[in-house]
Design a protein around this motif. Structure first.
Motif, PDB file in Angstrom:
ATOM      1  N   CYS A   1      54.728  -3.657  74.143  1.00 20.13           N
ATOM      2  CA  CYS A   1      53.274  -3.711  74.381  1.00 20.13           C
ATOM      3  C   CYS A   1      52.944  -3.232  75.792  1.00 20.13           C
ATOM      4  O   CYS A   1      51.980  -2.484  75.989  1.00 20.13           O
TER       5      CYS A   1
ATOM      6  N   GLN B   1      52.367  -4.548  66.641  1.00 19.81           N
ATOM      7  CA  GLN B   1      53.071  -5.173  65.506  1.00 19.81           C
ATOM      8  C   GLN B   1      52.868  -4.373  64.226  1.00 19.81           C
ATOM      9  O   GLN B   1      53.797  -4.209  63.428  1.00 19.81           O
TER      10      GLN B   1
ATOM     11  N   LYS C   1      48.955  -6.639  71.262  1.00 17.21           N
ATOM     12  CA  LYS C   1      50.090  -7.095  70.456  1.00 17.21           C
ATOM     13  C   LYS C   1      49.883  -6.796  68.969  1.00 17.21           C
ATOM     14  O   LYS C   1      50.793  -6.338  68.283  1.00 17.21           O
ATOM     15  N   GLU C   2      48.661  -7.047  68.452  1.00 18.41           N
ATOM     16  CA  GLU C   2      48.400  -6.864  67.027  1.00 18.41           C
ATOM     17  C   GLU C   2      48.581  -5.402  66.610  1.00 18.41           C
ATOM     18  O   GLU C   2      49.117  -5.103  65.548  1.00 18.41           O
ATOM     19  N   THR C   3      48.128  -4.483  67.471  1.00 15.25           N
ATOM     20  CA  THR C   3      48.263  -3.054  67.170  1.00 15.25           C
ATOM     21  C   THR C   3      49.730  -2.641  67.128  1.00 15.25           C
ATOM     22  O   THR C   3      50.175  -1.936  66.212  1.00 15.25           O
TER      23      THR C   3
END
Length: 630
Positions: free
Chosen positions: A402, A413, A409-411
């Motif tokens: 990241c 992952q 983080k979501e992107t």
């Protein structure tokens, strides 16, 4: 609606500062010297309220050739450039250099503002407009709207505001990121408040109370208050002109060119990998060890050029370089910069950072070139793969990925899961990932270690895991190795027995002499029963093969109680059963109880019981033993 910052550009005395004052009522020439000389030396700042009530920041950058570095310092974070051109003079040399700089820095949104229109007749004005379009035909400004103004006469200012408003609505919102980053462009002290800095927040968010790190010094400070366009705020967002009142740091401990961040994604560096462009009209290209001025963020540093993959980069060409800096910088991958010649001080090119913290490269190594090409392409999936493949560590953490990608983080992952489905990555844990090529590297490393071990110790069933851990400790933690070993065993690459790893096809094969020694050892231990025997006594049964055969039998038919004594595995397991049954019936057991049950000596009983303690079958409580819970 996006927070945007507008910048001006143009030749000296073409009316940038007067235009801004006409639009905003704010005088951006603030120093006595600027007012006396009638030109901008430092960056000037203002804000403009558009007809739709949106407030935008304005940076008035100096136009004189001597102040180009101040001009470049004002550009990071700018969304829209007003290219200011005097209707009486048209495009001048400084205008061209500004256009080159704007193009090299990747500015995408432009407006051409023709100033002092009331000072020329209509025919001359039309000729100047025609010349402007002709000279800008091959630049990023070829389709930019052109607005006629005269700030002194208040002509065209309302039209300009509406044009800015229309263009501002097309500029997308900036990506929201938690980690904030600001390039310091001014530092001053306010009586009763202390140190104040200003700059454009180019990444993320700053909040009152945030702890900040100052790069490259590493000093720590906190945000006491935040102002955006002279209004107190609890937080500031990417794209906003921001003033920060800082605590625990003096004016002398922070300076223009420093970078502030509230996260851990930055790192000071002495080198940069970059893709650069050399301007077409320069008299010379880029050669090995050329000394250049690098203008990045609000800082100017000297650097030496190291072309990668080619001897030179000629005028009008592009190429990869590594910049060896004379001062440390703290920048991010993707940041753009300008290069000026050491002497004479003219703009010669610019580029974009591909790796903000690289290692030193060999100039013509193919894998270095391949990596730089991946970074240049900017494909996010490929960038993740490149990072995991070329980082020193075998395993990459989600946080490191990241930070490197500068993405939430979501992107990240989501991209990792896609790469996992494509079998390009292996997931070791919720936050640990490994490139398949790195997996193959560590598999090959372990395979070679085992091959050497098998040749040296043909009768041992495999290398102890502890010994493998010591071989790879600089690359893998014990937990990471255990996960990889489990994966390799599941894939059938290796086999694991009694904490010993071996090739999947490895088998211990005894000759007739070794087979005899094996039988002799097992018979002797069987006969000895609950009385352990010294290893040297068993090894002496055959001077040539005794030690190797005994080591082979460990964890199979033999148990090592200490480095000196062993016992038959059959009698060790009987000991475990006897102890458990006795304690379950009686609650505890003494050394004498065990000695009587096994008809062995005190010393033999102590060796066995201490081993049971070590293996957590029992625990010693004063002079008795109890079973371990669970």
């Amino acid at each position: 609606m996006a927070d945007i910052v507008i910048g001006t550009a143009g030749h000296i005395d073409h009316g940038k500062t007067t235009l801004i004052k006409g639009l905003t009522g704010i005088e951006t020439d603030t120093t006595k010297e600027e007012k006396t000389r009638g030109l901008s030396i430092n960056l000037g700042f203002a804000y403009l309220d558009l007809p739709n009530k949106q407030r935008v920041g304005i940076v008035d950058v100096p136009g004189h050739e001597k102040f180009i570095k101040n001009m470049v310092a004002g550009l990071p974070g700018i969304d829209l450039i007003l290219l200011v051109i005097d209707a009486a003079e048209g495009i001048m040399p400084q205008t061209k250099e500004h256009i080159d700089i704007l193009s090299l820095l990747g500015i995408q949104h432009f407006m051409i503002v023709l100033t002092k229109c009331q000072t020329v007749d209509e025919d001359l004005k039309e000729l100047v407009k025609e010349d402007i379009r002709e000279q800008l035909a091959d630049t990023a400004l070829k389709d930019a709207p052109l607005i006629e103004t005269d700030a002194v006469e208040k002509i065209g200012l309302d039209e300009l505001k509406l044009a800015i408003q229309d263009l501002a609505e097309t500029i997308p919102e900036k990506t929201v990121q938690e980690v904030g980053r600001l390039n310091v462009d001014r530092v001053f002290s306010v009586k009763g408040f202390g140190t104040v800095i200003t700059g454009t927040l180019i990444d993320g968010t700053f909040r009152v109370g945030d702890e900040l790190t100052v790069f490259p010094s590493g000093k720590k400070t906190k945000i006491r208050t935040i102002q955006v366009h002279e209004t107190d705020k609890k937080e500031a967002f990417s794209g906003q002109r921001t003033a920060l009142n800082l605590t625990n740091i003096s004016k002398d401990e922070i300076s223009r060119g420093d970078v502030l961040t509230n996260g851990a994604a930055l790192e000071a560096t002495w080198m940069l990998d970059a893709k650069v462009s050399c301007l077409e009209d320069v008299k010379f290209g880029f050669s090995l060890w050329d000394r250049v001025r690098v203008l990045i963020g609000t800082q100017e540093v000297f650097a030496r050029l190291v072309p990668i993959g080619q001897e030179r980069i000629e005028a009008g060409e592009e190429g990869f370089v590594q910049l060896r800096l004379e001062e440390q910088l703290a920048v991010k991958t993707g940041d753009r910069f300008i290069m000026r010649a050491y002497s004479p001080m003219v703009t010669i090119g610019g580029g974009q950072i591909l790796d903000a913290v690289p290692s030193k490269h060999r100039r013509f190594k193919q894998d270095v070139l391949d990596s730089l090409k991946v970074k240049e392409e900017g494909n996010l999936d490929h960038l993740i793969l490149d990072f995991l493949l070329n980082q020193q560590a075998i395993v990459g953490s989600l946080k490191d990925i990241c930070d490197y990608m500068n993405l939430p983080k979501e992107t990240v992952q989501g991209m990792l899961e896609t790469l996992l489905e494509e079998k390009l990555l292996i997931q070791l844990s919720e936050t640990e990932w490994i490139h398949v090529n790195k997996l193959q590297q560590i598999e090959k490393m372990i395979y070679q270690e085992l091959e050497t071990y098998h040749k040296a110790f043909r009768l041992r069933p495999g290398m102890p895991l502890e010994e493998i851990r010591s071989k790879v400790k600089q690359f893998l933690t014990p937990k990471q190795l255990d996960k990889l070993v489990k994966l390799f065993v599941e894939q059938g690459v290796f086999q694991l027995n009694n904490h010993r790893l071996s090739h999947s096809d490895f088998k211990v094969e005894l000759n007739k002499y070794q087979e005899k020694v094996k039988n002799d050892i097992e018979k002797k231990l069987e006969k000895s029963g609950f009385t352990p025997i010294k290893k040297e006594e068993l090894e002496a049964l055959d001077a040539k093969n005794g030690r190797d055969v005994l080591e082979m039998l460990e964890d199979q038919s033999v148990v090592s109680l200490t480095f000196e004594y062993v016992i038959s595995k059959k009698y060790y397991l009987k000991s475990v059963d006897l102890v458990k049954d006795f304690i379950q019936k009686n609650g505890a057991m003494t050394l004498a109880d065990f000695r009587d049950m096994t008809d062995s000596s005190r010393k033999s009983s102590m060796l066995i019981l201490e081993y049971l303690d070590e293996k957590k079958v029992t625990k010693r409580v004063e002079n008795t033993r109890e079973l371990m819970e669970g």
